[in-house]
Design a protein around this motif. Structure first.
Motif, PDB file in Angstrom:
ATOM      1  N   CYS A  61     -27.828  38.768 -11.232  1.00 16.40           N
ATOM      2  CA  CYS A  61     -28.661  39.680 -12.035  1.00 16.40           C
ATOM      3  C   CYS A  61     -29.735  40.393 -11.230  1.00 16.40           C
ATOM      4  N   HIS A  62     -29.741  40.231  -9.922  1.00 14.99           N
ATOM      5  CA  HIS A  62     -30.742  40.968  -9.136  1.00 14.99           C
ATOM      6  C   HIS A  62     -30.215  41.199  -7.724  1.00 14.99           C
ATOM      7  N   VAL A  63     -29.627  42.372  -7.519  1.00 16.43           N
ATOM      8  CA  VAL A  63     -29.204  42.758  -6.163  1.00 16.43           C
ATOM      9  C   VAL A  63     -29.699  44.174  -5.882  1.00 16.43           C
ATOM     10  N   HIS A  64     -29.622  44.530  -4.619  1.00 16.94           N
ATOM     11  CA  HIS A  64     -29.879  45.915  -4.185  1.00 16.94           C
ATOM     12  C   HIS A  64     -28.744  46.278  -3.229  1.00 16.94           C
ATOM     13  N   LEU A  65     -27.641  46.793  -3.790  1.00 15.63           N
ATOM     14  CA  LEU A  65     -26.475  47.057  -2.941  1.00 15.63           C
ATOM     15  C   LEU A  65     -26.756  48.126  -1.891  1.00 15.63           C
ATOM     16  N   GLU A 238     -38.553  39.283 -13.112  1.00 12.84           N
ATOM     17  CA  GLU A 238     -37.958  39.041 -11.811  1.00 12.84           C
ATOM     18  C   GLU A 238     -38.965  38.305 -10.924  1.00 12.84           C
ATOM     19  N   HIS A 239     -38.511  37.288 -10.275  1.00 18.23           N
ATOM     20  CA  HIS A 239     -39.279  36.457  -9.306  1.00 18.23           C
ATOM     21  C   HIS A 239     -40.207  35.471 -10.036  1.00 18.23           C
ATOM     22  N   GLY A 240     -41.207  35.968 -10.740  1.00 22.59           N
ATOM     23  CA  GLY A 240     -42.110  35.078 -11.485  1.00 22.59           C
ATOM     24  C   GLY A 240     -42.912  34.135 -10.605  1.00 22.59           C
ATOM     25  N   THR A 311     -30.334  37.032  -6.825  1.00 27.03           N
ATOM     26  CA  THR A 311     -30.624  36.711  -5.418  1.00 27.03           C
ATOM     27  C   THR A 311     -31.637  37.630  -4.763  1.00 27.03           C
ATOM     28  N   ASP A 312     -31.726  38.886  -5.248  1.00 25.28           N
ATOM     29  CA  ASP A 312     -32.434  39.943  -4.512  1.00 25.28           C
ATOM     30  C   ASP A 312     -31.694  40.267  -3.209  1.00 25.28           C
ATOM     31  N   ALA A 313     -30.360  40.109  -3.228  1.00 34.53           N
ATOM     32  CA  ALA A 313     -29.565  40.418  -2.036  1.00 34.53           C
ATOM     33  C   ALA A 313     -29.874  41.842  -1.574  1.00 34.53           C
TER      34      ALA A 313
HETATM   35 ZN   LIG Z   1     -35.503  43.273  -5.878  1.00 36.07          ZN
END
Ligand SMILES: [Zn+2]
Length: 411
Positions: A61-65, A238-240, A311-313
């Motif tokens: 639910c959290h990537v930056h392709l 996100e993150h928290g 992940t914030d990949a």
């Molecule tokens: Zn991010």
């Protein structure tokens, strides 16, 4: 097109947390049925998946392709053209899919690149996960935009931010991503405990989100910022990282998801090149905040905050295709059970994305997104980092079963 039967697999029920020996029939990209005995269907192709543990495709639910995890300095990406970024994103999407991630929520991309990548994957022109896209990140004026200007749609004041939100809709955004508190990666002058949107600015975005029926995800680090965001009805924080008990209680009460992204600190701090070349204030922030963040995720579980895997990949050292590391982190460091971390990466993530009746479970009528691994992830969660079979929408993209059992791979 005929049906496909995956025979003799151990099929996972994400809600019960149990495997059972069964056969799965797929037709037209959808799971037609799951049977304990193999039904005889004349036109079906049988694929023997004996010994494989089969789960729903994972959801990040959290990537930056569009962001290269290989960068070693925050300003290295500034000069890239959209064409170069698109080529990178196509490769990152392929790596992500082959690691068993069949759906991603992209939380901020480069200009209009991700919409084109999303649509091309959907049309079958490239291999990649299903993409739910924010377009650009919506933010008030921030020094972070100096590093990656094409990542942000900036505005100050309610009307400018409403225009930014409408612009993202115009360019195909599926949801809004707000940089609504200070960021760990921001300039030294903008601490992660800052509040970066006024109440009036948040209200303007919430009104647009409601009118256009777009969910809001928001970067949330400071407790007061998270409380404000929960009050306007965001679907996820996100993150928290610094969420206090009061903020987490409000999130539980309003059913706001936490997407912890534990991989970010681990990846940044273990990557010796990035750790040495990134501004030291960023390294210090992550080093000192890491124990707090782990405790936040533990408290969130205790208070019943829904958790979705992300992940914030694309952040430094946090490579596309290593997404399942987040499930390992959630278990090993934040005390989640294997069953809970798999739920966070399947049915609960699907619910956050509003796709709970399409993906995230192995059941009749759901999309045929199926992954397989050799070892039981309930006994060893790292099994999810060694995926041997990937099927998305009924098409096989990875088949690394032993050669004698392999069928032709369709790409
Ligand atoms: Zn991010």
């Amino acid at each position: 097109m005929g049906s496909i039967q995956l025979t003799n697999g151990s099929v996972y029920d994400v809600e019960r947390g149990t495997f059972r020996r069964a056969n799965i029939t797929l037709r037209d990209g959808v799971i037609e049925g799951i049977h304990e005995k193999t039904p005889r269907i004349g036109d079906s192709r049988q694929i023997d998946v004996d010994h494989l543990y089969l789960l729903p495709g994972l959801i990040d639910c959290h990537v930056h392709l569009c962001l290269p995890s290989e960068v070693t300095k925050p300003d290295e990406w500034v000069q890239q053209s959209d064409a170069e970024v698109a080529l990178y994103a196509i490769g990152a999407a392929r790596r992500t899919l082959l690691a068993g991630i069949t759906t991603v929520r992209d939380c901020g991309s480069w200009n209009r690149v991700i919409g084109a990548v999303r649509n091309a994957i959907k049309a079958g022109r490239f291999a990649g996960p299903r993409i739910v896209s924010a377009g650009k990140q919506i933010s008030t004026t921030t020094g972070s935009a100096d590093y990656m200007p094409a990542l942000f749609d900036l505005g100050d004041g309610p009307s400018a931010l409403a225009a930014a939100a409408r612009s993202q809709i115009k360019h195909g955004a599926d949801f809004f991503l707000l940089i609504a508190t200070g960021a760990m990666f921001s300039h030294e002058s903008e601490g992660p405990d800052c509040l970066t949107f006024t109440r009036e600015e948040l209200a303007a975005i919430a009104a647009i989100a409601s009118d256009y029926r777009r969910p809001i995800a928001a970067q949330g680090t400071s407790p007061e910022g998270i409380r404000r965001l929960a009050e306007i009805g965001v679907t996820s924080i996100e993150h928290g990282i610094f969420a206090d008990e009061q903020a987490l209680e409000l999130m539980a009460q309003k059913k706001v998801f936490l997407v912890p992204t534990l991989c970010v600190a681990k990846a940044l701090l273990r990557d010796s090149v990035a750790a040495a070349s990134f501004p030291q204030h960023i390294i210090r922030r992550y080093t000192s905040a890491d124990p707090t963040h782990i405790e936040v995720v533990r408290t969130a579980q205790r208070l019943g905050v829904p958790i979705a895997m992300g992940t914030d990949a694309g952040s430094p050292g946090n490579h596309h295709g290593r997404n399942a590391d987040e499930c390992v982190e959630m278990c090993r460091r934040a005390g989640m059970s294997a069953e809970a971390s798999i739920r966070a990466a399947t049915c609960d993530a699907a619910r956050l994305l509003g796709l709970g009746n399409q993906i995230g479970r192995l059941a009749a009528g759901m999309a045929a997104d199926i992954i397989g691994c050799d070892d039981n992830p309930l006994e060893d969660i790292t099994a999810l980092t060694r995926i041997k079979l990937v099927i998305k929408d009924g098409t096989m993209f990875l088949d690394e079963r032993e050669p004698s059992k392999q069928s032709a791979t369709v790409t």
